[in-house]
Design a protein around this motif. Structure first.
Motif, PDB file in Angstrom:
ATOM      1  N   LYS A   1      67.882  40.189 -64.772  1.00 43.38           N
ATOM      2  CA  LYS A   1      66.898  40.005 -63.687  1.00 43.38           C
ATOM      3  C   LYS A   1      65.548  40.605 -64.066  1.00 43.38           C
ATOM      4  CE  LYS A   1      69.419  42.179 -60.652  1.00 43.38           C
ATOM      5  NZ  LYS A   1      70.545  42.542 -61.529  1.00 43.38           N
ATOM      6  N   SER A   2      65.538  41.860 -64.490  1.00 47.07           N
ATOM      7  CA  SER A   2      64.279  42.522 -64.865  1.00 47.07           C
ATOM      8  C   SER A   2      63.675  41.876 -66.099  1.00 47.07           C
ATOM      9  CB  SER A   2      64.515  44.015 -65.111  1.00 47.07           C
ATOM     10  OG  SER A   2      64.985  44.649 -63.949  1.00 47.07           O
ATOM     11  N   MET A   3      64.509  41.484 -67.024  1.00 43.37           N
ATOM     12  CA  MET A   3      64.029  40.832 -68.248  1.00 43.37           C
ATOM     13  C   MET A   3      63.283  39.545 -67.919  1.00 43.37           C
ATOM     14  SD  MET A   3      66.343  39.796 -71.539  1.00 43.37           S
ATOM     15  CE  MET A   3      65.606  39.426 -73.143  1.00 43.37           C
ATOM     16  N   LEU A   4      63.826  38.783 -66.989  1.00 40.87           N
ATOM     17  CA  LEU A   4      63.165  37.545 -66.574  1.00 40.87           C
ATOM     18  C   LEU A   4      61.858  37.833 -65.839  1.00 40.87           C
ATOM     19  CD1 LEU A   4      66.337  35.665 -65.291  1.00 40.87           C
ATOM     20  CD2 LEU A   4      64.847  34.819 -67.118  1.00 40.87           C
ATOM     21  N   ALA A   5      61.891  38.797 -64.910  1.00 44.91           N
ATOM     22  CA  ALA A   5      60.711  39.095 -64.096  1.00 44.91           C
ATOM     23  C   ALA A   5      59.547  39.574 -64.950  1.00 44.91           C
ATOM     24  CB  ALA A   5      61.063  40.132 -63.037  1.00 44.91           C
ATOM     25  N   LYS A   6      59.834  40.394 -65.952  1.00 47.34           N
ATOM     26  CA  LYS A   6      58.758  40.950 -66.779  1.00 47.34           C
ATOM     27  C   LYS A   6      58.105  39.900 -67.674  1.00 47.34           C
ATOM     28  CE  LYS A   6      60.698  45.612 -66.784  1.00 47.34           C
ATOM     29  NZ  LYS A   6      61.375  46.673 -67.568  1.00 47.34           N
ATOM     30  N   ARG A   7      58.725  38.745 -67.796  1.00 46.50           N
ATOM     31  CA  ARG A   7      58.148  37.675 -68.607  1.00 46.50           C
ATOM     32  C   ARG A   7      57.378  36.654 -67.782  1.00 46.50           C
ATOM     33  NH1 ARG A   7      61.665  40.248 -71.278  1.00 46.50           N
ATOM     34  NH2 ARG A   7      61.801  40.178 -73.556  1.00 46.50           N
ATOM     35  N   ILE A   8      57.317  36.842 -66.473  1.00 48.05           N
ATOM     36  CA  ILE A   8      56.581  35.905 -65.622  1.00 48.05           C
ATOM     37  C   ILE A   8      55.094  35.833 -65.992  1.00 48.05           C
ATOM     38  CG2 ILE A   8      55.820  35.487 -63.244  1.00 48.05           C
ATOM     39  CD1 ILE A   8      58.558  36.427 -62.307  1.00 48.05           C
ATOM     40  N   PRO A   9      54.411  36.967 -66.296  1.00 48.86           N
ATOM     41  CA  PRO A   9      52.990  36.841 -66.668  1.00 48.86           C
ATOM     42  C   PRO A   9      52.739  35.920 -67.852  1.00 48.86           C
ATOM     43  CG  PRO A   9      53.524  39.133 -66.194  1.00 48.86           C
ATOM     44  CD  PRO A   9      54.827  38.375 -66.204  1.00 48.86           C
ATOM     45  N   SER A  10      53.729  35.729 -68.701  1.00 46.66           N
ATOM     46  CA  SER A  10      53.526  34.878 -69.875  1.00 46.66           C
ATOM     47  C   SER A  10      53.467  33.396 -69.536  1.00 46.66           C
ATOM     48  CB  SER A  10      54.636  35.122 -70.903  1.00 46.66           C
ATOM     49  OG  SER A  10      55.891  34.659 -70.422  1.00 46.66           O
ATOM     50  N   ILE A  11      53.851  33.014 -68.297  1.00 45.60           N
ATOM     51  CA  ILE A  11      53.797  31.596 -67.919  1.00 45.60           C
ATOM     52  C   ILE A  11      52.817  31.342 -66.776  1.00 45.60           C
ATOM     53  CG2 ILE A  11      56.154  31.191 -68.701  1.00 45.60           C
ATOM     54  CD1 ILE A  11      57.032  31.188 -65.753  1.00 45.60           C
ATOM     55  N   LEU A  12      52.129  32.365 -66.309  1.00 48.97           N
ATOM     56  CA  LEU A  12      51.158  32.178 -65.240  1.00 48.97           C
ATOM     57  C   LEU A  12      49.880  31.544 -65.786  1.00 48.97           C
ATOM     58  CD1 LEU A  12      51.504  35.516 -63.229  1.00 48.97           C
ATOM     59  CD2 LEU A  12      52.368  33.260 -62.603  1.00 48.97           C
ATOM     60  N   PRO A  13      49.168  30.757 -64.986  1.00 46.95           N
ATOM     61  CA  PRO A  13      47.930  30.116 -65.450  1.00 46.95           C
ATOM     62  C   PRO A  13      46.816  31.132 -65.654  1.00 46.95           C
ATOM     63  CG  PRO A  13      48.256  29.704 -63.114  1.00 46.95           C
ATOM     64  CD  PRO A  13      49.510  30.374 -63.600  1.00 46.95           C
ATOM     65  N   GLU A  14      45.817  30.761 -66.429  1.00 47.88           N
ATOM     66  CA  GLU A  14      44.686  31.641 -66.682  1.00 47.88           C
ATOM     67  C   GLU A  14      43.915  31.906 -65.393  1.00 47.88           C
ATOM     68  OE1 GLU A  14      42.352  29.702 -69.616  1.00 47.88           O
ATOM     69  OE2 GLU A  14      43.642  30.277 -71.296  1.00 47.88           O
ATOM     70  N   MET A  15      43.304  33.065 -65.329  1.00 44.81           N
ATOM     71  CA  MET A  15      42.492  33.422 -64.166  1.00 44.81           C
ATOM     72  C   MET A  15      41.155  32.703 -64.210  1.00 44.81           C
ATOM     73  SD  MET A  15      43.140  37.542 -63.827  1.00 44.81           S
ATOM     74  CE  MET A  15      42.578  37.660 -62.128  1.00 44.81           C
ATOM     75  N   THR A  16      40.692  32.310 -63.041  1.00 45.20           N
ATOM     76  CA  THR A  16      39.330  31.792 -62.934  1.00 45.20           C
ATOM     77  C   THR A  16      38.352  32.965 -62.849  1.00 45.20           C
ATOM     78  OG1 THR A  16      39.402  31.726 -60.519  1.00 45.20           O
ATOM     79  CG2 THR A  16      40.208  29.779 -61.703  1.00 45.20           C
ATOM     80  N   PHE A  17      37.055  32.669 -62.988  1.00 46.72           N
ATOM     81  CA  PHE A  17      36.053  33.737 -62.905  1.00 46.72           C
ATOM     82  C   PHE A  17      36.084  34.402 -61.538  1.00 46.72           C
ATOM     83  CE2 PHE A  17      31.709  34.999 -61.643  1.00 46.72           C
ATOM     84  CZ  PHE A  17      31.524  36.048 -62.545  1.00 46.72           C
ATOM     85  N   GLU A  18      36.226  33.596 -60.474  1.00 44.64           N
ATOM     86  CA  GLU A  18      36.241  34.156 -59.128  1.00 44.64           C
ATOM     87  C   GLU A  18      37.441  35.083 -58.934  1.00 44.64           C
ATOM     88  OE1 GLU A  18      35.830  30.979 -59.856  1.00 44.64           O
ATOM     89  OE2 GLU A  18      33.685  30.790 -59.393  1.00 44.64           O
ATOM     90  N   GLU A  19      38.607  34.688 -59.440  1.00 43.13           N
ATOM     91  CA  GLU A  19      39.787  35.538 -59.345  1.00 43.13           C
ATOM     92  C   GLU A  19      39.601  36.823 -60.142  1.00 43.13           C
ATOM     93  OE1 GLU A  19      43.498  32.411 -58.746  1.00 43.13           O
ATOM     94  OE2 GLU A  19      42.718  32.765 -60.768  1.00 43.13           O
ATOM     95  N   ALA A  20      39.049  36.708 -61.344  1.00 40.94           N
ATOM     96  CA  ALA A  20      38.847  37.890 -62.184  1.00 40.94           C
ATOM     97  C   ALA A  20      37.865  38.857 -61.535  1.00 40.94           C
ATOM     98  CB  ALA A  20      38.333  37.465 -63.561  1.00 40.94           C
TER      99      ALA A  20
END
Length: 508
Positions: free
Chosen positions: A224-243
């Motif tokens: 469970k933790s192994m999967l959760a910690k890898r979620i950032p690797s599949i998230l889309p890039e941040m936009t300028f407004e989000e950053a």
């Protein structure tokens, strides 16, 4: 003699103009700071006095009165040391320079060195809004201020550098503007490291594509933790407004690393289960951001969910729904954004082996129900996907075959997110999870077969109105991953089975 120096204050994420007024008069020696200063501001008297003397100046004899206007707003922090220092020198006739078109922030050491302070990015944005030409900030804060276009940013290590610049003997060069560049897509943790768990990986892909909350339930060691910690690797890039918005929160909280400019990688916060409710939501006399706001535009991972205090878990309910958290204190009421993807993980019972295919559960009668009851129904209802993470089979662990890498999953997530951004352009929503009820009705149209299936599921499972909306949002995301404009029967069927796990554990 009288002098005014421009500075800035901070109230939540919003900066405001502060005018530091200094008056010197022939009277009994005294040094007073007025204008609702807190303890750290009042202590600036000793820091400024020592800095003036250690820089080779004589502290003026007489009564020194410093007013921080507006006087009806509480001032906090040590950032007013620098403008008070300049105001005293100018009022005493020891400095002849124009200060009207610039703002000054920074804490002084006793020797005159300038130390970093918090909230410089929103202050720089406010300085530009005020029409000022320049802002002078500590060296460590220069990178975050330099992301603001149309404003000269000067980085200072000591007041001697500043005085030489103002006198023209050694002019400083403004910091170069720091353009926004999306964060690197290569993460140290990759889904190719995870053997098996195809169902859980698919659910996490759906969650990432739509920004949905997810609950992982399974025995110890299932991953469970192994999967959760890898979620950032599949998230889309941040936009300028989000950053920009994320960086403002971390700037105010003082969690930006030295020399950092914009946060270009989505945050991943994993607080320990002993955290207090105020640690999650934010707090203090003048409320500061909590973990849920520090995870804004990223992931908040709650491992061992039932071990969190009941109060801490219930604190999450309103922010998960509204994407903002409002904190009220005597000093004022502040609102911080918290658009996060909540990822929770838990065991199915205290021993962890309830429902395990091989190992028997050793919990006492009633212990399983009592353990699961720590997670309330309203909180469970706000978790869009409920996934059972089964133990990994030996054949999967010993397999030499290569698992799908994060880059391939992320490509599909990016395509789905681009569809959503184009669909919701100008409507305030950036992902399917952020849709309002009226927007769900407008954008989540189904085929007749899909609508019939959802109706049967709603009646047989006793779903709430919130669960109905969330199933439609998840169905919309699954359809986006398939590139379909209309939600079909298969999309609804997959979304419904992501809501069925609570029937196995919580309704026994």
């Amino acid at each position: 003699m009288f002098c005014k120096v421009n500075s800035l204050g901070l109230l939540g994420l919003q900066a405001y103009s502060v005018t530091v007024e200094v008056d010197l008069s022939q009277s009994m020696p005294a040094f007073d700071v007025v204008g609702l200063p807190d303890a750290s501001v009042r202590e600036s008297r000793d820091r400024v006095r020592s800095a003036i003397r250690n820089c080779g100046f004589a502290f003026p004899v007489g009564k020194v009165v410093v007013n921080l206007a507006p006087a009806d707003v509480k001032k906090q922090g040590s950032l007013y040391d620098l403008p008070i220092f300049l105001g005293i020198l100018k009022a005493a006739g020891m400095l002849d320079a124009s200060l009207e078109r610039a703002a000054f922030v920074g804490e002084l050491s006793l020797s005159g060195e300038i130390k970093r302070c918090t909230g410089v990015l929103p202050m720089a944005l406010q300085a530009r809004e005020m029409g000022l030409e320049a802002i002078f900030v500590p060296w460590e804060n220069a990178a975050e201020a330099a992301v603001v276009e149309g404003l000269q940013v000067f980085a200072l290590r000591s007041v001697k550098e500043l005085l030489e610049h103002l006198k023209g003997s050694a002019p400083l060069s403004p910091q170069a503007h720091v353009p926004f560049t999306p964060g690197k897509t290569d993460h140290p943790l990759d889904f190719s490291d995870v053997k098996g768990q195809a169902g859980a990986k698919r659910a996490l892909e759906v969650a990432a594509a739509g920004g949905h909350n997810i609950l992982l339930v399974g025995p110890p060691g299932a991953g469970k933790s192994m999967l959760a910690k890898r979620i950032p690797s599949i998230l889309p890039e941040m936009t300028f407004e989000e950053a920009l918005e994320t960086t403002k929160i971390h700037s105010v909280a003082g969690t930006l690393s030295e020399g950092a400019s914009l946060i270009s990688v989505r945050p991943f916060r994993a607080p320990h289960h002993t955290i207090s409710p105020a640690g999650l939501s934010g707090g203090g006399m003048i409320p500061h951001p909590g973990e849920i706001s520090l995870a804004h535009n990223g992931v908040l991972f709650l491992d061992e969910l039932p071990e969190f205090s009941r109060t801490a878990m219930e604190v999450l309910r309103q922010p998960m729904e509204d994407k903002t958290v409002t904190i009220s204190r005597v000093a004022g009421t502040l609102t911080y954004p918290c658009s996060v993807m909540v990822v929770a993980a838990m065991n199915p019972c205290p021993c962890g082996y309830f429902g395990h295919p091989v190992k028997p559960c050793t919990c006492a009668p009633g212990a399983v129900a009592k353990y699961l009851a720590r997670v309330s129904g309203p909180l469970l209802d706000r978790l869009d996907l409920h996934i059972e993470v089964a133990p990994v089979a030996y054949e999967d662990l010993s397999s030499q075959g290569k698992e799908e890498p994060s880059s391939a999953i992320r490509a599909r997530v990016d395509r789905a997110r681009r569809l959503q951004q184009e669909r919701y352009r100008g409507l305030g929503a950036v992902s399917n999870a952020a849709l309002t009820s009226s927007q769900v009705s407008r954008f989540c149209s189904m085929t007749d077969d899909a609508a019939s299936l959802l109706r049967r599921a709603f009646d047989s499972m006793g779903l709430s109105a919130r669960a109905y909306d969330r199933i439609l949002k998840v169905s919309r995301t699954i359809a986006d991953l398939d590139g379909e404009e209309k939600i079909g029967r298969a999309h609804v069927a997959e979304a419904v089975q992501y809501r069925s796990l609570d029937r196995k554990y919580w309704q026994r």
